[in-house]
Design a protein around this motif. Structure first.
Motif, short mmCIF file in Angstrom:
data_model
loop_
_atom_site.label_atom_id
_atom_site.label_comp_id
_atom_site.label_asym_id
_atom_site.label_seq_id
_atom_site.Cartn_x
_atom_site.Cartn_y
_atom_site.Cartn_z
N PRO A 23 2.93 -7.29 11.44
CA PRO A 23 3.00 -5.00 11.80
C PRO A 23 1.78 -5.25 12.79
O PRO A 23 0.79 -5.63 13.10
CB PRO A 23 2.73 -5.02 10.24
N ALA A 24 1.73 -4.00 13.04
CA ALA A 24 1.23 -3.45 14.08
C ALA A 24 0.12 -3.24 13.72
O ALA A 24 0.00 -2.82 12.43
CB ALA A 24 1.90 -2.37 14.42
N GLY A 25 -1.14 -2.87 14.44
CA GLY A 25 -2.94 -2.55 13.79
C GLY A 25 -2.91 -4.10 13.76
O GLY A 25 -4.39 -4.22 13.07
N ALA A 85 -0.68 -3.99 7.47
CA ALA A 85 -0.88 -4.65 8.36
C ALA A 85 -2.52 -4.72 7.49
O ALA A 85 -2.71 -5.82 8.02
CB ALA A 85 -1.69 -3.47 9.07
N ARG A 86 -3.17 -4.37 6.84
CA ARG A 86 -4.10 -4.79 6.55
C ARG A 86 -4.41 -6.63 6.10
O ARG A 86 -4.69 -6.87 5.95
CB ARG A 86 -4.68 -4.13 5.46
N ARG A 87 -2.90 -6.92 4.70
CA ARG A 87 -2.71 -7.79 3.62
C ARG A 87 -2.66 -8.35 5.27
O ARG A 87 -3.16 -10.01 5.36
CB ARG A 87 -1.33 -6.94 3.14
N VAL A 104 -7.96 -9.89 -1.00
CA VAL A 104 -6.74 -8.58 -0.31
C VAL A 104 -5.46 -8.88 -0.29
O VAL A 104 -4.25 -8.58 -0.66
CB VAL A 104 -7.52 -8.30 0.31
N ALA A 105 -5.55 -10.50 0.51
CA ALA A 105 -4.27 -11.16 0.86
C ALA A 105 -3.26 -11.38 0.31
O ALA A 105 -1.92 -11.58 0.32
CB ALA A 105 -4.06 -11.98 2.17
N ARG A 106 -3.53 -10.73 -1.60
CA ARG A 106 -2.19 -11.75 -2.20
C ARG A 106 -0.92 -11.57 -2.26
O ARG A 106 -0.35 -12.47 -2.93
CB ARG A 106 -2.87 -12.57 -3.74
N ARG A 107 -0.58 -10.32 -2.12
CA ARG A 107 0.88 -9.43 -1.95
C ARG A 107 1.55 -9.97 -0.93
O ARG A 107 1.22 -9.61 -0.04
CB ARG A 107 0.86 -8.48 -2.43
N ALA A 108 2.17 -11.46 -0.98
CA ALA A 108 2.74 -11.31 0.16
C ALA A 108 3.76 -10.58 0.54
O ALA A 108 4.29 -10.31 -0.37
CB ALA A 108 3.39 -12.89 -0.85
N ARG A 109 3.79 -11.32 1.83
CA ARG A 109 4.66 -9.68 2.34
C ARG A 109 6.33 -11.18 2.31
O ARG A 109 7.25 -9.96 2.17
CB ARG A 109 5.32 -9.66 4.00
N ARG A 110 6.72 -12.28 2.96
CA ARG A 110 7.20 -12.70 2.84
C ARG A 110 6.82 -14.00 1.18
O ARG A 110 5.80 -14.08 1.85
CB ARG A 110 7.81 -13.45 3.73
N PRO A 111 7.67 -13.74 0.15
CA PRO A 111 6.97 -14.55 -0.84
C PRO A 111 6.65 -16.16 -0.38
O PRO A 111 6.76 -17.15 -1.06
CB PRO A 111 7.80 -14.68 -2.13
N VAL A 112 8.16 -17.03 0.42
CA VAL A 112 7.84 -18.43 0.54
C VAL A 112 7.41 -18.74 1.90
O VAL A 112 6.82 -18.47 2.92
CB VAL A 112 8.25 -19.40 -0.06
#
Lengths: 292, 118
Positions: free
Chosen positions: A200-202, A70-72, A178-186
């Motif tokens: 995501p919630a929040g 959520a933070r990402r 902070v957001a560099r790790r992608a939840r989905r890569p592409v």
């Protein structure tokens, strides 16, 4: 030193959280497995403890370093908005310059580079290439700094007048790191970034919190210029630099603090409201029984 | 890191720990002994390995703490399988079963090199 103490010493390789949860239990297991009269930990037991302990430590460190989704996602959205703001300012200045007819040559080269960098950053975030976006945003901070430095010989007040650009680019780069790790890569993350519904919630509340310092920066600039009286000041003094740092760091931090407090207050409010709602049906039921 | 999928094969210590807890809640040392018994002494879990598995299974919600006892001033925490843990173990058992059946049927239809030429 007895066996139990020796085992406890070995358990020190585990991170504190793991130790407080399992150390007593693990010592019990280790002592249950000890031969009668055994004084030293067995080599294999010790090796296993060290190996698993360091693995747990590495895992704990990774968990600390990667913020929750959520933070990402919130940071990615706030970073995107920051990049768009920076790109928009540079593009607008470029457009004004070209419409006034002196687009060629050095005077707008720095503006063009800034416009390009932040536009590409925004696009990279949109297509989900978060790592590249973060790296380019860090480069963008350097570009903003360079755009100030190249004007320094002709304009001593340049760093002061452009403080907002530096502050905004720093914030944007920080969010994107902070957001560099992608939840989905592409490409899959375009709808997730654009449509807050699927975040995501929040994430939504967090975006609001992160936007507070971001929108405060452009407001802080005129405040700063009024405070130091930029139009009448003869030269950049230490006092002016101090005021600059104080205003450009202080006001966004203040905004962030207020936003965090507001979000907490709203969360409390929601909690009490659901609490009341939870009681309501029961009371209604009782009420209808009474009316019968 | 990829999210842990329900179909991903389980590591052997994880599978054995879940199996040990399937019938009844047990404490750590009982799990070690049970696993050794189940595998005829082939697998003897070390404390570090056991607690790495227990910690992960707990945070994934496959097991939970059943109760705590203090025996001879030593802490004994009993763990039990959760509903999710039961499902995961059943799914893993079915997967292993399918693989074993498949291998059995292939072995039955196996021809010796001599047969191929006759």
């Amino acid at each position: 030193m007895n066996l139990e103490t020796r085992y406890r010493r070995l358990l020190a390789v585990y991170p504190a959280r793991h130790r407080s949860a399992y150390a007593d239990e693990m010592v019990a297991v280790l002592m249950d497995g000890a031969r009668p009269g055994q004084r030293l930990p067995s080599l294999r037991e010790a090796a296993d403890l060290l190996w698993c302990g360091f693995a747990a430590r590495a895992r704990a460190r990774r968990a600390v370093r990667s913020p929750d989704p959520a933070r990402r996602e919130a940071a990615a959205i706030a970073g995107l908005i920051g990049a768009v703001m920076l790109a928009a300012v540079a593009v607008r200045r470029l457009y004004l310059a070209s419409s006034m007819g002196f687009a060629e040559g050095a005077p707008v080269r720095d503006v063009a580079v800034r416009a390009l960098v932040w536009t590409v950053v925004a696009v990279l975030v949109l297509v989900g290439l978060r790592r590249s976006a973060a790296a380019l945003a860090v480069l963008g901070v350097l570009v903003e700094a360079a755009a100030i430095v190249v004007w320094l010989p002709v304009e001593a007040f340049r760093p002061i007048r452009m403080s907002w650009a530096l502050a905004l680019s720093l914030l944007t780069a920080a969010f994107l790191v902070v957001a560099r790790r992608a939840r989905r890569p592409v490409l899959g993350s375009v709808p997730a970034t654009l449509g807050l519904r699927r975040a995501p919630a929040g994430a939504r509340g967090r975006v609001a919190v992160l936007l507070a310092p971001l929108v405060t920066v452009p407001v802080a600039q005129p405040v700063l210029e009024t405070v130091i009286g930029i139009h009448t000041a003869p030269a950049v003094t230490a006092g002016i630099v101090l005021a600059d740092v104080a205003v450009m760091v202080g006001l966004p931090l203040l905004a962030l603090g207020l936003a965090v407090a507001a979000r907490r207050a709203m969360a409390d409010l929601r909690l009490t409201r659901t609490g009341v709602a939870g009681h309501a049906p029961a009371e209604q039921g009782r009420g209808s029984q009474h009316s019968r | 890191m990829l999210p842990r999928m329900t179909e991903a094969p389980m590591r052997e210590p994880t599978f054995l720990v879940l199996t040990a807890l399937a019938a009844t809640p047990q404490h750590g040392y009982a799990v070690i002994e049970d696993v050794a018994r189940m595998t005829d002494g082939r697998v003897r879990l070390r404390a570090g390995t056991l607690y790495a598995a227990l910690d992960r299974l707990r945070s994934d919600g496959l097991i939970e703490v059943d109760r705590e006892e203090v025996v001879q001033s030593r802490l004994r925490r009993y763990y039990r399988l959760t509903g999710v843990g039961e499902q995961r173990l059943a799914a893993e058992t079915a997967r292993l079963h399918r693989q074993a059946t498949l291998a059995e049927s292939r072995l039955r239809t196996r021809r010796t090199p001599g047969e191929a030429f006759s």
